[in-house]
Scaffold this motif. Structure first.
Motif, PDB file in Angstrom:
ATOM      1  N   ARG A  15       0.834  -1.187   0.000  1.00  0.00           N
ATOM      2  CA  ARG A  15       0.000   0.000   0.000  1.00  0.00           C
ATOM      3  C   ARG A  15       0.879   1.251   0.000  1.00  0.00           C
ATOM      4  O   ARG A  15       0.998   1.930   1.013  1.00  0.00           O
ATOM      5  N   SER A  17       2.268   5.080  -0.951  1.00  0.00           N
ATOM      6  CA  SER A  17       1.638   6.388  -1.106  1.00  0.00           C
ATOM      7  C   SER A  17       1.426   6.641  -2.599  1.00  0.00           C
ATOM      8  O   SER A  17       2.029   5.993  -3.444  1.00  0.00           O
ATOM      9  N   ARG A  18       0.591   7.591  -2.922  1.00  0.00           N
ATOM     10  CA  ARG A  18       0.362   7.921  -4.340  1.00  0.00           C
ATOM     11  C   ARG A  18       1.659   8.317  -5.031  1.00  0.00           C
ATOM     12  O   ARG A  18       1.858   8.034  -6.204  1.00  0.00           O
ATOM     13  N   LEU A  21       3.680   5.127  -6.031  1.00  0.00           N
ATOM     14  CA  LEU A  21       3.031   4.139  -6.884  1.00  0.00           C
ATOM     15  C   LEU A  21       3.703   3.951  -8.248  1.00  0.00           C
ATOM     16  O   LEU A  21       3.922   2.815  -8.661  1.00  0.00           O
ATOM     17  N   GLU A  65      -0.413  -4.645 -10.258  1.00  0.00           N
ATOM     18  CA  GLU A  65      -1.780  -4.203 -10.487  1.00  0.00           C
ATOM     19  C   GLU A  65      -2.096  -3.141  -9.458  1.00  0.00           C
ATOM     20  O   GLU A  65      -1.672  -3.232  -8.308  1.00  0.00           O
ATOM     21  N   ALA A  66      -2.860  -2.155  -9.871  1.00  0.00           N
ATOM     22  CA  ALA A  66      -3.264  -1.102  -8.941  1.00  0.00           C
ATOM     23  C   ALA A  66      -4.788  -1.062  -8.880  1.00  0.00           C
ATOM     24  O   ALA A  66      -5.478  -1.339  -9.853  1.00  0.00           O
ATOM     25  N   GLY A  67      -5.288  -0.719  -7.730  1.00  0.00           N
ATOM     26  CA  GLY A  67      -6.725  -0.587  -7.534  1.00  0.00           C
ATOM     27  C   GLY A  67      -6.974   0.446  -6.448  1.00  0.00           C
ATOM     28  O   GLY A  67      -6.058   0.874  -5.752  1.00  0.00           O
ATOM     29  N   SER A  68      -8.185   0.824  -6.335  1.00  0.00           N
ATOM     30  CA  SER A  68      -8.537   1.766  -5.258  1.00  0.00           C
ATOM     31  C   SER A  68      -9.547   1.103  -4.340  1.00  0.00           C
ATOM     32  O   SER A  68     -10.325   0.244  -4.747  1.00  0.00           O
ATOM     33  N   SER A  69      -9.475   1.492  -3.101  1.00  0.00           N
ATOM     34  CA  SER A  69     -10.417   0.900  -2.144  1.00  0.00           C
ATOM     35  C   SER A  69     -10.987   1.960  -1.248  1.00  0.00           C
ATOM     36  O   SER A  69     -10.566   3.045  -1.165  1.00  0.00           O
TER      37      SER A  69
END
Length: 69
Positions: A15, A17-18, A21, A65-69
């Motif tokens: 996880r 930070s932006r 990424l 892979e990236a995703g948002s939660s």
């Protein structure tokens, strides 16, 4: 699925930070190459953006892979 003795598959959930990424795939490649060198003495190299080689042989590939939660 990998037959016994044929491969090693690893999954990790990170996880970052932006800001971090965009660098995750290359950072993973560098970490894998350094780990291979530490464990075996073989010097690995990262082929942009997601493969780790020792000489002409590919030893690892990174799928990010990236995703948002």
């Amino acid at each position: 699925m990998s037959p016994p003795g044929a491969g090693l598959y690893v999954s990790a959930v990170l996880r970052p930070s932006r800001d971090g990424l965009p660098l995750m795939t290359i950072a993973a490649g560098v970490a894998i190459a350094e780990g291979i060198e530490t464990a075996t003495g073989l010097v690995g190299s990262v082929k942009w953006p997601n493969d780790v080689y020792v000489g002409a042989r590919k030893l690892a590939g990174i799928l990010a892979e990236a995703g948002s939660s």
